[in-house]
Design a protein around this motif. Sequence first.
Motif, mmCIF file in Angstrom:
data_model
loop_
_atom_site.group_PDB
_atom_site.id
_atom_site.type_symbol
_atom_site.label_atom_id
_atom_site.label_comp_id
_atom_site.label_asym_id
_atom_site.label_seq_id
_atom_site.Cartn_x
_atom_site.Cartn_y
_atom_site.Cartn_z
ATOM 1 N N THR A 1 -7.357 -3.169 -5.505
ATOM 2 C CA THR A 1 -8.112 -3.309 -4.358
ATOM 3 C C THR A 1 -9.150 -4.075 -4.563
ATOM 4 N N ARG B 1 0.875 -1.275 0.146
ATOM 5 C CA ARG B 1 -0.082 -0.094 0.051
ATOM 6 C C ARG B 1 0.855 1.202 0.005
ATOM 7 N N ASP C 1 -4.450 -8.615 0.579
ATOM 8 C CA ASP C 1 -3.234 -7.749 0.685
ATOM 9 C C ASP C 1 -3.646 -6.509 1.272
ATOM 10 N N ALA C 2 -4.918 -6.168 1.205
ATOM 11 C CA ALA C 2 -5.188 -4.995 2.187
ATOM 12 C C ALA C 2 -5.102 -5.130 3.291
ATOM 13 N N GLU C 3 -5.039 -6.319 4.028
ATOM 14 C CA GLU C 3 -4.741 -6.280 5.695
ATOM 15 C C GLU C 3 -3.394 -6.372 5.949
ATOM 16 N N GLY D 1 -8.108 -8.811 -0.796
ATOM 17 C CA GLY D 1 -8.667 -8.372 0.614
ATOM 18 C C GLY D 1 -7.578 -8.957 1.504
#
Length: 69
Positions: free
Chosen positions: A19, A3, A66-68, A64
Amino acid sequence: SRRSRPVITRSSISIRPGTVADAEGIARVHVETWRETYRDILPPRVLSAQTYPRRLALWRQTLGRDAER
């Protein structure tokens, strides 16, 4: 982290990390490019297994996760 990478912009093209909101488009491109690219190489049963719902689930899970991070 993924990110924190900068957005790369050139002309009217912007590249940024994917995303969960991108999952539908990525899944559609994934399935269609597989079917087009490998239609004369792989058996039809293999290509028919490349379904939009399965790829959508895969991309939602991947993006999802990767977003964490």
